[in-house]
Design a protein around this motif. Sequence first.
Motif, mmCIF file in Angstrom:
data_model
loop_
_atom_site.group_PDB
_atom_site.id
_atom_site.type_symbol
_atom_site.label_atom_id
_atom_site.label_comp_id
_atom_site.label_asym_id
_atom_site.label_seq_id
_atom_site.Cartn_x
_atom_site.Cartn_y
_atom_site.Cartn_z
ATOM 1 N N PHE A 1 -13.953 1.440 -6.460
ATOM 2 C CA PHE A 1 -13.047 0.882 -5.463
ATOM 3 C C PHE A 1 -12.667 1.865 -4.359
ATOM 4 O O PHE A 1 -12.094 1.468 -3.347
ATOM 5 N N LYS A 2 -13.023 3.165 -4.503
ATOM 6 C CA LYS A 2 -12.733 4.157 -3.459
ATOM 7 C C LYS A 2 -13.947 4.444 -2.570
ATOM 8 O O LYS A 2 -13.816 5.110 -1.555
ATOM 9 N N ARG A 3 -15.117 3.954 -2.933
ATOM 10 C CA ARG A 3 -16.353 4.338 -2.234
ATOM 11 C C ARG A 3 -16.355 3.987 -0.754
ATOM 12 O O ARG A 3 -16.797 4.774 0.077
ATOM 13 N N GLY A 4 -15.876 2.811 -0.411
ATOM 14 C CA GLY A 4 -15.862 2.402 0.999
ATOM 15 C C GLY A 4 -15.000 3.312 1.855
ATOM 16 O O GLY A 4 -15.380 3.688 2.967
ATOM 17 N N VAL A 5 -13.820 3.684 1.344
ATOM 18 C CA VAL A 5 -12.932 4.584 2.086
ATOM 19 C C VAL A 5 -13.566 5.963 2.223
ATOM 20 O O VAL A 5 -13.474 6.592 3.273
ATOM 21 N N TYR A 6 -14.216 6.445 1.166
ATOM 22 C CA TYR A 6 -14.886 7.743 1.257
ATOM 23 C C TYR A 6 -15.950 7.720 2.346
ATOM 24 O O TYR A 6 -16.051 8.640 3.155
ATOM 25 N N GLN A 7 -16.746 6.654 2.379
ATOM 26 C CA GLN A 7 -17.793 6.565 3.392
ATOM 27 C C GLN A 7 -17.189 6.513 4.797
ATOM 28 O O GLN A 7 -17.653 7.201 5.705
ATOM 29 N N LEU A 8 -16.125 5.728 4.984
ATOM 30 C CA LEU A 8 -15.472 5.653 6.289
ATOM 31 C C LEU A 8 -14.902 7.011 6.713
ATOM 32 O O LEU A 8 -15.046 7.415 7.872
ATOM 33 N N ALA A 9 -14.244 7.715 5.781
ATOM 34 C CA ALA A 9 -13.665 9.022 6.100
ATOM 35 C C ALA A 9 -14.753 10.027 6.465
ATOM 36 O O ALA A 9 -14.638 10.745 7.468
ATOM 37 N N LEU A 10 -15.820 10.089 5.673
ATOM 38 C CA LEU A 10 -16.917 11.019 5.970
ATOM 39 C C LEU A 10 -17.545 10.706 7.320
ATOM 40 O O LEU A 10 -17.817 11.622 8.115
ATOM 41 N N GLN A 11 -17.750 9.425 7.619
ATOM 42 C CA GLN A 11 -18.347 9.051 8.900
ATOM 43 C C GLN A 11 -17.445 9.423 10.062
ATOM 44 O O GLN A 11 -17.884 10.027 11.033
ATOM 45 N N GLU A 12 -16.166 9.050 9.983
ATOM 46 C CA GLU A 12 -15.260 9.321 11.101
ATOM 47 C C GLU A 12 -15.081 10.819 11.329
ATOM 48 O O GLU A 12 -15.082 11.278 12.466
ATOM 49 N N LEU A 13 -14.940 11.580 10.264
ATOM 50 C CA LEU A 13 -14.655 13.007 10.413
ATOM 51 C C LEU A 13 -15.899 13.851 10.699
ATOM 52 O O LEU A 13 -15.771 14.989 11.145
ATOM 53 N N ILE B 1 -4.427 8.775 5.265
ATOM 54 C CA ILE B 1 -4.836 9.583 6.410
ATOM 55 C C ILE B 1 -5.697 10.683 5.814
ATOM 56 O O ILE B 1 -5.287 11.357 4.860
ATOM 57 N N TRP B 2 -6.910 10.845 6.326
ATOM 58 C CA TRP B 2 -7.838 11.860 5.827
ATOM 59 C C TRP B 2 -7.871 13.055 6.766
ATOM 60 O O TRP B 2 -7.900 12.888 7.987
ATOM 61 N N PHE B 3 -7.857 14.246 6.169
ATOM 62 C CA PHE B 3 -7.938 15.493 6.923
ATOM 63 C C PHE B 3 -9.261 16.178 6.626
ATOM 64 O O PHE B 3 -9.725 16.178 5.485
ATOM 65 N N PHE C 1 0.833 -1.204 0.000
ATOM 66 C CA PHE C 1 0.000 0.000 0.000
ATOM 67 C C PHE C 1 0.868 1.254 0.000
ATOM 68 O O PHE C 1 1.851 1.341 0.732
ATOM 69 N N ARG C 2 0.486 2.209 -0.839
ATOM 70 C CA ARG C 2 1.202 3.469 -0.948
ATOM 71 C C ARG C 2 0.611 4.470 0.048
ATOM 72 O O ARG C 2 -0.599 4.698 0.044
ATOM 73 N N PRO C 3 1.440 5.086 0.920
ATOM 74 C CA PRO C 3 0.945 6.095 1.856
ATOM 75 C C PRO C 3 0.407 7.310 1.104
ATOM 76 O O PRO C 3 1.016 7.785 0.149
ATOM 77 N N ASN C 4 -0.706 7.811 1.551
ATOM 78 C CA ASN C 4 -1.452 8.822 0.816
ATOM 79 C C ASN C 4 -2.240 9.673 1.804
ATOM 80 O O ASN C 4 -2.474 9.244 2.938
ATOM 81 N N VAL C 5 -2.657 10.851 1.375
ATOM 82 C CA VAL C 5 -3.555 11.693 2.175
ATOM 83 C C VAL C 5 -4.805 11.984 1.364
ATOM 84 O O VAL C 5 -4.769 12.043 0.138
ATOM 85 N N GLY C 6 -5.909 12.151 2.063
ATOM 86 C CA GLY C 6 -7.167 12.581 1.461
ATOM 87 C C GLY C 6 -7.628 13.839 2.179
ATOM 88 O O GLY C 6 -7.337 14.023 3.369
ATOM 89 N N ILE C 7 -8.335 14.704 1.456
ATOM 90 C CA ILE C 7 -8.729 16.007 2.009
ATOM 91 C C ILE C 7 -10.219 16.225 1.815
ATOM 92 O O ILE C 7 -10.721 16.188 0.689
ATOM 93 N N ILE C 8 -10.912 16.465 2.917
ATOM 94 C CA ILE C 8 -12.309 16.885 2.875
ATOM 95 C C ILE C 8 -12.311 18.339 3.324
ATOM 96 O O ILE C 8 -11.968 18.649 4.465
ATOM 97 N N LEU C 9 -12.653 19.219 2.402
ATOM 98 C CA LEU C 9 -12.622 20.661 2.648
ATOM 99 C C LEU C 9 -14.050 21.173 2.783
ATOM 100 O O LEU C 9 -14.869 20.971 1.890
ATOM 101 N N LEU C 10 -14.340 21.835 3.913
ATOM 102 C CA LEU C 10 -15.671 22.368 4.190
ATOM 103 C C LEU C 10 -15.717 23.872 3.987
ATOM 104 O O LEU C 10 -14.757 24.575 4.297
#
Length: 191
Positions: A139-151, A98-100, A7-16
Amino acid sequence: MLDREGFRPNVGIILLNANNQVWWGKRVREHSWQFPQGGIKYGESPEQAMFRELEEETGLLPEHVKIIGRTRDWLRYEVPDHFIKREIRGHYRGQKQIWFLLRMIGRDCDVNLRASNHPEFDAWRWHEYWVPLDVVIEFKRGVYQLALQELSRYINRNDNSGGNRHRHTRPPAKLENKAGEPQKTEQEEHK
């Protein structure tokens, strides 16, 4: 740079914005939408990578945003083989992210999709917090849902942005796997 599991380390960004809407970008020459994201370079912290990717993909600088929260652990997704270059198949499995969660304190006109020589997006818009995941590559949908829920727990908590605090709705029902069974979160799998 891959970890031992491929797995490649990566960041995701949810900007409000001030109305708790999320920044949603349309991929260049595609009909898919996503949040900004990108790889962590050797020697970079997740936060440094997040600010670099934010600038490269949206043109926003650290002074345009405020960090509200981040995921506690890595969220992972696997990339199907047909999306992986032939020379790295067998080594590369996907991304760990890691999602911010950021609050935009700049203005919409501060966004510049041409900030880098290789733009990721050709359009953007604000969208309600629980974005329709059917426009995200499967293939990204599950991670998006997890990130939105956690954050989502950080929204309106210790956030003095002064914006309109409108209520966000409940998360959508759990995603289902190909067999029609509910997908488990990482936390549920480790119980």
